[in-house]
Structure formats: structure tokens, C-alpha cells
Design a protein around this motif. Sequence first.
Motif: not given
Length: 183
Positions: A41-45
Motif C-alpha cells: 500500500l505504501t506505493v499509493l502514499a
Amino acid sequence: MVILNALRALSAPRAAVRIDRSTDALLHRFSSEHDALRAKLTVLADAAADLARRDQLSPDTESLARLREADDLLESTILPHEHAEEALLYPVLAKPLGSGEATATMSRMHAEIDRLARRVHAHRLRADRFGHITSDQQLDVIATLYGLYAMLRLHFSQEQQSYFALASPDASPGVRDKSGQDR
């Protein structure tokens, strides 16, 4: 009245929930997938943060590459996972949880995740057409990516607490209350 009702619901005794083997296996499968997805999910942030640091007046291809990476993650991994939960897990949870209404809130979150993912994809298509993220779409891309990141983290946590806690610790079925305790 709302606060009193919430307190009443919290203090109500939790009913036993019987989970069969196939449902237990699905709970373990999706819980495991969540563990793997949380790290991704860190890809999005990161894409949103990178874009927020960029100068709106100077287009760059690095931000577009980050947007593509985020969109690819959504399209190839996160959305298929969410659709599989909706199609496979939620229908079988209806019986032990008492009704299909028990998963209605999470189904609504799936719909919102889909909507935001389509928005990211539309931004990607537009940016691909121009060769960069345009200044008039930059703020919406940032807000949408951060919104998806926050929503997915919340959604995963809620499913963990509401559904995956019902899974047996050793993958064998049993009777568990809604907090995940053996009875």
C-alpha cells in the motif's frame, strides 16, 4: 441517544459464531493476502507524496511513472483481491453472522475503493496522453491516492477485527464469538 445506543451495543453479550472449514479456509486466505498487501500500500502514499513535492509548472516523467506503478498495483492486485472478497467471502459469512447486512458496510467500502481506483486509472490515461501529469489534475491525483491509501488501511483493519478474528488460530473450524475467542 446515539452514544447510548453505541454503548449498549458494545456491552451486549457476543453470540457464538460457528465457522465451517471452507469459510475458515477463506478467512485464512484473505487474512494472508491482507498481510502481503499491507506492505504494498505504501506505493499509493509514496506516489502521492512524490507528486506533492513536484513543481506544478514543470512536468516530469518520474511522477507519471509513480502514478503508473500505483495504477498497476490497483488494477492487478488490490482490485482483484477486493472483488474476490466480495464474490467468495462475503456471501459465505452471511449465514454465520446472521444476514447479508453484516457485510454491507464492507461491501460499500469495496464500491468506494473501486470508484477511487477508476479515478486513478482515468488520471493515468489522461497523463499518458499528455506524457505527464498535468497541473490541473495534480491535486486530485494526490488527494485520490492518499484517500485510497487511508481507506484501504482502514478497510483491512476493519475486516481483520470483524471477520478474520473469527478464523481458528490453527486453521481448524470451531465455535468462536465475534471477538475471536474460543467458546
